[in-house]
Write an enzyme that holds these catalytic residues in place. Structure first.
Site, PDB file in Angstrom:
ATOM      1  N   TYR A  73       0.835  -1.202   0.000  1.00  0.00           N
ATOM      2  CA  TYR A  73       0.000   0.000   0.000  1.00  0.00           C
ATOM      3  C   TYR A  73       0.869   1.251   0.000  1.00  0.00           C
ATOM      4  CZ  TYR A  73      -3.770   3.216   0.977  1.00  0.00           C
ATOM      5  OH  TYR A  73      -4.673   4.250   0.878  1.00  0.00           O
ATOM      6  N   PHE A 125      -7.629  21.532 -24.351  1.00  0.00           N
ATOM      7  CA  PHE A 125      -7.926  20.109 -24.481  1.00  0.00           C
ATOM      8  C   PHE A 125      -9.144  19.833 -23.613  1.00  0.00           C
ATOM      9  CE2 PHE A 125      -7.903  15.622 -23.584  1.00  0.00           C
ATOM     10  CZ  PHE A 125      -8.048  15.168 -24.875  1.00  0.00           C
ATOM     11  N   THR A 126      -9.960  18.894 -24.056  1.00  0.00           N
ATOM     12  CA  THR A 126     -11.285  18.686 -23.444  1.00  0.00           C
ATOM     13  C   THR A 126     -11.228  18.509 -21.924  1.00  0.00           C
ATOM     14  OG1 THR A 126     -11.079  16.352 -24.000  1.00  0.00           O
ATOM     15  CG2 THR A 126     -12.286  17.744 -25.556  1.00  0.00           C
ATOM     16  N   ASP A 216       1.671  20.427 -20.348  1.00  0.00           N
ATOM     17  CA  ASP A 216       0.926  19.187 -20.566  1.00  0.00           C
ATOM     18  C   ASP A 216       1.880  18.313 -21.366  1.00  0.00           C
ATOM     19  OD1 ASP A 216      -0.546  17.059 -21.446  1.00  0.00           O
ATOM     20  OD2 ASP A 216      -2.386  18.212 -21.736  1.00  0.00           O
ATOM     21  N   LYS A 259      -0.137   7.827 -23.399  1.00  0.00           N
ATOM     22  CA  LYS A 259       0.286   8.180 -24.767  1.00  0.00           C
ATOM     23  C   LYS A 259       1.781   7.894 -24.911  1.00  0.00           C
ATOM     24  CE  LYS A 259      -3.721  10.577 -24.393  1.00  0.00           C
ATOM     25  NZ  LYS A 259      -4.552  10.548 -23.166  1.00  0.00           N
ATOM     26  N   ARG A 383     -13.335  15.588 -33.807  1.00  0.00           N
ATOM     27  CA  ARG A 383     -12.690  16.640 -33.036  1.00  0.00           C
ATOM     28  C   ARG A 383     -13.138  17.956 -33.652  1.00  0.00           C
ATOM     29  NH1 ARG A 383     -10.120  14.437 -28.298  1.00  0.00           N
ATOM     30  NH2 ARG A 383     -12.328  14.753 -27.956  1.00  0.00           N
ATOM     31  N   PHE A 450     -18.928  14.733 -26.066  1.00  0.00           N
ATOM     32  CA  PHE A 450     -18.560  13.878 -27.199  1.00  0.00           C
ATOM     33  C   PHE A 450     -18.468  12.408 -26.813  1.00  0.00           C
ATOM     34  CE2 PHE A 450     -14.191  13.271 -25.822  1.00  0.00           C
ATOM     35  CZ  PHE A 450     -13.993  14.368 -24.995  1.00  0.00           C
TER      36      PHE A 450
HETATM   37  O1  PLI Z   1      -7.008  10.530 -20.954  1.00  0.00           O
HETATM   38  P1  PLI Z   1      -6.184  10.986 -19.785  1.00  0.00           P
HETATM   39  O2  PLI Z   1      -7.018  11.354 -18.616  1.00  0.00           O
HETATM   40  O3  PLI Z   1      -5.097  10.046 -19.415  1.00  0.00           O
HETATM   41  O4  PLI Z   1      -5.400  12.318 -20.258  1.00  0.00           O
HETATM   42  C1  PLI Z   1      -6.062  13.501 -20.564  1.00  0.00           C
HETATM   43  C2  PLI Z   1      -5.325  14.251 -21.631  1.00  0.00           C
HETATM   44  C3  PLI Z   1      -4.635  15.375 -21.293  1.00  0.00           C
HETATM   45  N1  PLI Z   1      -3.968  16.103 -22.234  1.00  0.00           N
HETATM   46  C4  PLI Z   1      -3.956  15.746 -23.527  1.00  0.00           C
HETATM   47  C5  PLI Z   1      -3.207  16.583 -24.497  1.00  0.00           C
HETATM   48  C6  PLI Z   1      -4.626  14.608 -23.939  1.00  0.00           C
HETATM   49  O5  PLI Z   1      -4.568  14.266 -25.215  1.00  0.00           O
HETATM   50  C7  PLI Z   1      -5.352  13.825 -22.983  1.00  0.00           C
HETATM   51  C8  PLI Z   1      -6.118  12.701 -23.363  1.00  0.00           C
HETATM   52  N2  PLI Z   1      -6.337  12.437 -24.639  1.00  0.00           N
HETATM   53  C9  PLI Z   1      -7.132  11.504 -25.132  1.00  0.00           C
HETATM   54  C10 PLI Z   1      -7.950  10.578 -24.315  1.00  0.00           C
HETATM   55  C11 PLI Z   1      -7.181  11.419 -26.581  1.00  0.00           C
HETATM   56  O6  PLI Z   1      -7.872  10.529 -27.118  1.00  0.00           O
HETATM   57  O7  PLI Z   1      -6.514  12.234 -27.237  1.00  0.00           O
END
Ligand code: PLI
Length: 482
Positions: A73, A125-126, A216, A259, A383, A450
């Site tokens: 933990y 970003f969303t 970011d 990513k 998008r 979306f």
């Molecule tokens: O999907 P998360 O919560 O691990 O990360 C959010 C996120 C933050 N910043 C940017 C630039 C992103 O592209 C992002 C997530 N992007 C997704 C899910 C995408 O499909 O692009």
């Protein structure tokens, strides 16, 4: 001709079978999904280009790393491995792991924003903007104008417009701006990078006014690759060195490790300030988990630590971005309108130019993504207007200049043949764009609409009419031969 190609720096050890569906099955599946590709079942998808988030193939070393997960933990050994990797490659002082990127955005926004604040950024970003707004801030876009123009071929379309930023600081006052959010390889602009010169100048301007800069870092490695390729003076530097230099200008970062970092789940928040880090460690226990796991299993942190090391290898990034370019070039050569230059994580189709017969109210990008799925089982994502949501003050739809369909390429997952199949389907639709029918909302959720919104075709019940050309040639439509 002395031609030398690159190839993927890996070979395939395990495969995951794909299922090809029939045209009838896909028509039924998209109708059941309310014409929203997010609501399709993945088993009904042939080639999944919805996102590059959490969809990477892990390496054998990462899978082996799962076996040395220390599921204590508190104080897991894997946390310390991750901390060492983040220190080495990103260089920040404090690491707070989170379950994914938006977990880090949530903590950062709560920590730094007071109601009435303004947070500038190089395009929204969303999830990032949603957390800023939930914390009471207003987001202001300070990206340069080229980013909103799909035809502009500037090499660093993600750059901050310093004049816009300066004007904003003069208008609202530096004390109302807790930080600037600086995104690498700007997602909503088509994966467009920021130059190091611009990062340095933006940070200098902010710091002069006592404003922090939060990176970011979600696609900072891919951004570093573009800097190496395009920015004078960086050609001989390693991706690792460039990444460190990017981060060195900033005061911390949020990161979605799903990513660049090559894992299926994970993220982190980094801060250089000791006091802020202490407060963030206190907040993370409320929302994510103890500060040495932040909502992740020990094994996930191990896979992330290894993934970060793999992500900065030049051969890896070259093949990754090279595959995106391979698809983009095929589309561009066939005259398909795409965002130029081709971005780092996907090819973005300009749906307004692709479907000139549809009005913006008919949601061309949403319609094109649905039609592409029907044609070939390739899943892409909107998008544009749907992703942009509504203005929190007026409640009106925000209609962005860019109305895009994103063909997002997962890392290390698909082959060139998958790219060929995708290109053929897009090109076939481009030859008969009138086949695509517009959509309208039938259900709209309050946040990040979306993901869960539902739609219906504005006429006739189908989003993709039969192909006249295919009928002439006596073939059945659908790139999978169905
Ligand atoms: O999907 P998360 O919560 O691990 O990360 C959010 C996120 C933050 N910043 C940017 C630039 C992103 O592209 C992002 C997530 N992007 C997704 C899910 C995408 O499909 O692009």
């Amino acid at each position: 001709m002395n031609r030398r190609s690159w190839a993927e720096p890996f070979k395939i050890k395990m495969v995951e079978p794909l299922r090809m569906s029939t045209l009838d099955e896909r028509e039924q599946a998209i109708a059941e999904a309310g014409f929203n590709t997010f609501l399709l079942r993945s088993e009904d998808v042939y080639i999944d280009l919805l996102t590059d988030s959490g969809t990477s193939a892990m390496s054998d070393r990462q899978w082996a790393g799962l076996m040395v997960g220390d599921e204590a933990y508190a104080g897991s050994a894997n946390y310390y491995h991750l901390e060492a990797a983040v220190h080495r490659y990103y260089g920040y002082k404090h690491l707070i792991p989170t379950h994914q990127g938006r977990g880090a955005e949530h903590i950062l926004s709560r920590l730094m924003i007071r109601p009435g604040d303004v947070v500038p950024g190089n395009m929204y970003f969303t999830t990032t903007r949603a957390h800023q707004e939930l914390a009471g801030a207003r987001f202001v876009d300070v990206i340069n104008d080229a980013a909103h123009d799909s035809l502009d071929e500037s090499p660093f379309k993600g750059n901050v417009d310093l004049a816009k930023l300066e004007r904003l600081i003069a208008d609202v006052g530096a004390d109302r701006i807790p930080y600037l959010c600086l995104q690498c390889c700007v997602n909503m602009a088509g994966g467009q990078p920021v130059s190091l010169a611009n990062i340095a100048a933006t940070a200098a301007l902010c710091h002069r006014h006592g404003i922090k800069v939060m990176l970011d870092a979600t696609r900072a490695v891919e951004n570093a690759y573009f800097i190496k390729l395009r920015e004078p003076g960086y050609g001989d530097k390693s991706i690792e060195e460039i990444l460190r230099e990017i981060c060195s200008h900033t005061d911390g970062c949020t990161n979605s490790a799903k990513k660049d970092s090559l894992v299926n789940i994970g993220g982190f928040l980094c801060l250089n300030d000791d006091g802020l880090a202490e407060q963030a460690r206190n907040l993370v226990v409320l929302f994510e988990g103890l500060h040495t796991y932040g909502g992740l299993a020990g094994r996930d942190m191990e896979a992330m630590a290894i993934g970060i090391g793999e992500s900065v290898q030049f051969e890896h990034v070259r093949a990754r971005v090279g595959q995106v370019e391979y698809l983009g070039r095929q589309l561009a050569a066939a005259g398909v309108p795409i965002v130029k230059p081709i971005g780092g994580h996907g090819v973005f189709i300009d749906a307004v130019r692709f479907l000139p017969h549809l009005s913006r109210e008919e949601l061309p990008a949403q319609a094109l993504a649905a039609a592409l799925y029907v044609d070939s089982g390739v899943r892409a994502m909107e998008r544009g207007t749907v992703s942009s949501g509504r203005d929190p003050d007026t409640g009106k739809n925000i209609v962005p200049r860019l109305e895009l369909v994103r063909l997002t390429i997962p890392r290390r997952v698909y082959t060139q043949a998958h790219m060929d199949v995708t290109a053929e389907s897009v090109i076939a639709l481009h030859e008969e764009p009138q086949r695509v029918v517009g959509l309208r909302f039938t259900y709209e959720p309050k946040y990040l609409r979306f993901f869960q919104a539902r739609f219906e075709p504005v006429e006739g019940g189908v989003v993709l009419r039969p192909s006249a050309k295919a009928a002439e040639r006596g073939v059945v439509t659908g790139a999978t031969g169905q």
